[in-house]
Design an enzyme around this catalytic site. Structure first.
Site, PDB file in Angstrom:
ATOM      1  N   ARG A  65      24.480 -22.502 -18.359  1.00 55.80           N
ATOM      2  CA  ARG A  65      24.786 -22.021 -17.006  1.00 55.80           C
ATOM      3  C   ARG A  65      23.564 -22.042 -16.097  1.00 55.80           C
ATOM      4  O   ARG A  65      23.685 -22.097 -14.887  1.00 55.80           O
ATOM      5  CB  ARG A  65      25.370 -20.617 -17.052  1.00 55.80           C
ATOM      6  CG  ARG A  65      24.430 -19.543 -17.573  1.00 55.80           C
ATOM      7  CD  ARG A  65      25.051 -18.168 -17.413  1.00 55.80           C
ATOM      8  NE  ARG A  65      24.420 -17.179 -18.271  1.00 55.80           N
ATOM      9  CZ  ARG A  65      24.852 -15.937 -18.382  1.00 55.80           C
ATOM     10  NH1 ARG A  65      25.907 -15.547 -17.709  1.00 55.80           N
ATOM     11  NH2 ARG A  65      24.238 -15.083 -19.183  1.00 55.80           N
ATOM     12  N   LYS A  75      33.369 -10.224 -40.135  1.00 57.80           N
ATOM     13  CA  LYS A  75      32.156 -10.215 -40.978  1.00 57.80           C
ATOM     14  C   LYS A  75      30.937  -9.717 -40.210  1.00 57.80           C
ATOM     15  O   LYS A  75      30.010  -9.168 -40.791  1.00 57.80           O
ATOM     16  CB  LYS A  75      31.924 -11.587 -41.617  1.00 57.80           C
ATOM     17  CG  LYS A  75      31.558 -12.734 -40.664  1.00 57.80           C
ATOM     18  CD  LYS A  75      30.086 -12.854 -40.365  1.00 57.80           C
ATOM     19  CE  LYS A  75      29.816 -13.854 -39.265  1.00 57.80           C
ATOM     20  NZ  LYS A  75      28.417 -13.875 -38.819  1.00 57.80           N
ATOM     21  N   GLU A 108      26.890  -9.728 -32.438  1.00 58.66           N
ATOM     22  CA  GLU A 108      28.302  -9.720 -32.017  1.00 58.66           C
ATOM     23  C   GLU A 108      29.075  -8.534 -32.589  1.00 58.66           C
ATOM     24  O   GLU A 108      29.981  -8.006 -31.958  1.00 58.66           O
ATOM     25  CB  GLU A 108      28.977 -11.026 -32.442  1.00 58.66           C
ATOM     26  CG  GLU A 108      28.632 -12.234 -31.596  1.00 58.66           C
ATOM     27  CD  GLU A 108      29.350 -12.225 -30.242  1.00 58.66           C
ATOM     28  OE1 GLU A 108      29.584 -11.148 -29.677  1.00 58.66           O
ATOM     29  OE2 GLU A 108      29.658 -13.324 -29.756  1.00 58.66           O
ATOM     30  N   ASN A 152      23.188  -9.807 -37.021  1.00 58.08           N
ATOM     31  CA  ASN A 152      23.989  -8.599 -37.258  1.00 58.08           C
ATOM     32  C   ASN A 152      23.389  -7.764 -38.386  1.00 58.08           C
ATOM     33  O   ASN A 152      23.269  -6.549 -38.287  1.00 58.08           O
ATOM     34  CB  ASN A 152      25.439  -8.993 -37.583  1.00 58.08           C
ATOM     35  CG  ASN A 152      26.169  -9.486 -36.355  1.00 58.08           C
ATOM     36  OD1 ASN A 152      26.535  -8.702 -35.484  1.00 58.08           O
ATOM     37  ND2 ASN A 152      26.353 -10.795 -36.254  1.00 58.08           N
ATOM     38  N   THR A 164      26.149 -13.518 -44.268  1.00 55.58           N
ATOM     39  CA  THR A 164      25.701 -12.594 -43.231  1.00 55.58           C
ATOM     40  C   THR A 164      25.337 -11.224 -43.796  1.00 55.58           C
ATOM     41  O   THR A 164      24.501 -10.528 -43.229  1.00 55.58           O
ATOM     42  CB  THR A 164      26.783 -12.484 -42.134  1.00 55.58           C
ATOM     43  OG1 THR A 164      27.413 -13.733 -41.979  1.00 55.58           O
ATOM     44  CG2 THR A 164      26.195 -12.099 -40.824  1.00 55.58           C
ATOM     45  N   LYS A 185      32.299 -15.804 -32.425  1.00 53.32           N
ATOM     46  CA  LYS A 185      32.837 -14.954 -33.499  1.00 53.32           C
ATOM     47  C   LYS A 185      32.960 -13.522 -32.986  1.00 53.32           C
ATOM     48  O   LYS A 185      31.963 -12.790 -32.933  1.00 53.32           O
ATOM     49  CB  LYS A 185      31.919 -15.009 -34.724  1.00 53.32           C
ATOM     50  CG  LYS A 185      31.855 -16.399 -35.373  1.00 53.32           C
ATOM     51  CD  LYS A 185      30.892 -16.437 -36.535  1.00 53.32           C
ATOM     52  CE  LYS A 185      30.878 -17.814 -37.209  1.00 53.32           C
ATOM     53  NZ  LYS A 185      29.854 -17.915 -38.256  1.00 53.32           N
TER      54      LYS A 185
END
Ligand SMILES: NC(=O)C1=CN([C@@H]2O[C@H](COP(=O)(O)OP(=O)(O)OC[C@H]3O[C@@H](n4cnc5c(N)ncnc54)[C@H](OP(=O)(O)O)[C@@H]3O)[C@@H](O)[C@H]2O)C=CC1
Ligand SMILES: O=C(CO)COP(=O)(O)O
Length: 342
Positions: free
Chosen positions: A37, A193, A281, A258, A250, A110
């Site tokens: 952007r 997750k 996220e 995360n 993860t 996600k």
């Protein structure tokens, strides 16, 4: 469906994942438009052949063309949406007027939209009615993919032939894309997750040991599966790359943002400072995931504990104690008097 049909593809999102996927697709022989952007960022990437802010040290493949002009996606028969889940609606809406009729909209984010409880494929159906929704997910760190380290993911689309064509078009010897048609199952694995990885990170940060991590990951998988099945996912999808595979990755690595976010919390950082400003996220999805689980009476104690910690309703110590002292029950099913963390 021949992979040549996707000679030219577009990637929306100038972050780590968009850049890595652009490189992966280029390795698979595609010409890639990489949209960011920010015009300054696009120009810098074009000039230096590097995404210095989000993926430093990785050279952009020659066939990747960075741009900030959204109209440049017009020719692409596949458009990869690689922005954060909470921005997907805005970016898809922006792309709507420029995407060609019948192009595939491949969701690479996600998460679940926190204000509406919409899955990513539902947002695409609403905002891009003339596109065909697909989702790409699985255990794959952007830095690994961008460098060409071996990675396997899955691409799901209700149109099985299209899924196969897209998977072939994006694959290369280092990026193996399996295909399937369980869109809901694949997208739920990736969204859930992230929340569970925060819990695993908290446990690691608290120094609770490897056994606790294994227990959290396994019981996390049980609750991810319960949630996904209520939403129509197939059990075999959950056992695959986008479910169990991504959860294992993860929940087990500080390379995960995360997990690292949770790790900071476990070491005592306040929520606002955890994760060093990087995108986690799961922090955005925890609330809506816990709420959706409660609505459908799905037992998700770990996700609910993460939500309670992030909302300040529970300390991390109280959350871990609560998980360990829940009524004992059968590991599989609801029979009372059996041991297990569930
Ligand atoms: N990184 C990884 O290893 C993986 C990430 N994913 C998923 O991919 C998604 C994106 O993550 P990732 O790329 O790593 O995140 P990053 O934080 O690296 O980058 C996010 C990118 O999205 C852009 N962006 C944010 N909001 C908007 C918007 N409204 N319009 C246009 N662009 C926007 C940002 O632009 P700006 O810089 O201008 O803010 C930035 O370029 C997440 O859902 C993540 O879970 C999936 C697999 C692997
Ligand atoms: O989705 C990922 C790996 O599959 C990336 O994980 P993080 O967003 O936690 O870094």
């Amino acid at each position: 469906m021949p992979r040549e049909r996707f000679g030219s593809i577009a990637v929306l999102g100038g972050g780590a994942w968009g850049t890595a996927l652009a490189n992966a697709a280029a390795r698979g022989g595609r010409r890639v438009t990489l949209w960011a952007r920010d015009a300054g960022q696009a120009q810098e990437m074009a000039a230096t052949r590097e995404n210095a802010t989000r993926l430093p040290g990785v050279r952009l493949a020659d066939s990747v063309a960075p741009t900030a002009d959204i109209a440049a996606i017009a020719e692409a028969r596949a458009v990869l949406l690689a922005v954060p889940a909470q921005s997907l609606r805005a970016v898809a809406s922006l792309a709507a007027a420029h995407m060609r009729q019948g192009a595939a909209a491949v969701i690479c984010a996600k998460g679940i939209e926190r204000d509406t409880g919409r899955f990513m494929s539902e947002i695409v159906a609403e905002t891009l009615p003339h596109a065909v929704p697909a989702v790409l997910s699985g255990p794959s760190f952007a830095a690994d993919v961008a460098r060409g380290l071996p990675t396997a993911v899955v691409l799901a689309c209700a149109d099985a032939a299209l899924a196969q064509g897209l998977a072939a078009a994006l694959s290369s010897p280092s990026f193996r894309v399996y295909h399937g048609d369980d869109v809901r199952g694949v997208e739920i694995g990736g969204a859930a997750k992230n929340v569970l990885a925060i819990a695993a990170g908290i446990a690691a940060g608290m120094g609770l040991g490897e056994s606790a991590k294994a227990a959290l990951t396994t019981r996390g998988f049980a609750e991810l599966s319960r949630f996904a099945r209520v939403h129509g996912a197939r059990p075999e999808t959950l056992m695959g790359l986008s479910g169990l595979g991504d959860l294992i990755l993860t929940c087990g690595s500080l390379q995960s943002r995360n997990f690292a976010f949770g790790h900071d919390l476990g070491r005592g950082a306040p929520v606002a400072a955890a994760g060093g400003g990087k995108l986690a996220e799961g922090a955005f999805t925890a609330r809506v995931l816990a709420g959706m689980a409660a609505e459908r009476s799905v037992d998700m104690p770990i996700a609910q504990a993460v939500d309670a910690v992030l909302e300040g309703r529970l300390s991390i110590r109280a959350a871990m104690d609560a998980l360990m002292t829940r009524p004992l029950r059968a590991e599989h099913g609801d029979a009372p008097f059996s041991a297990g963390l569930d």
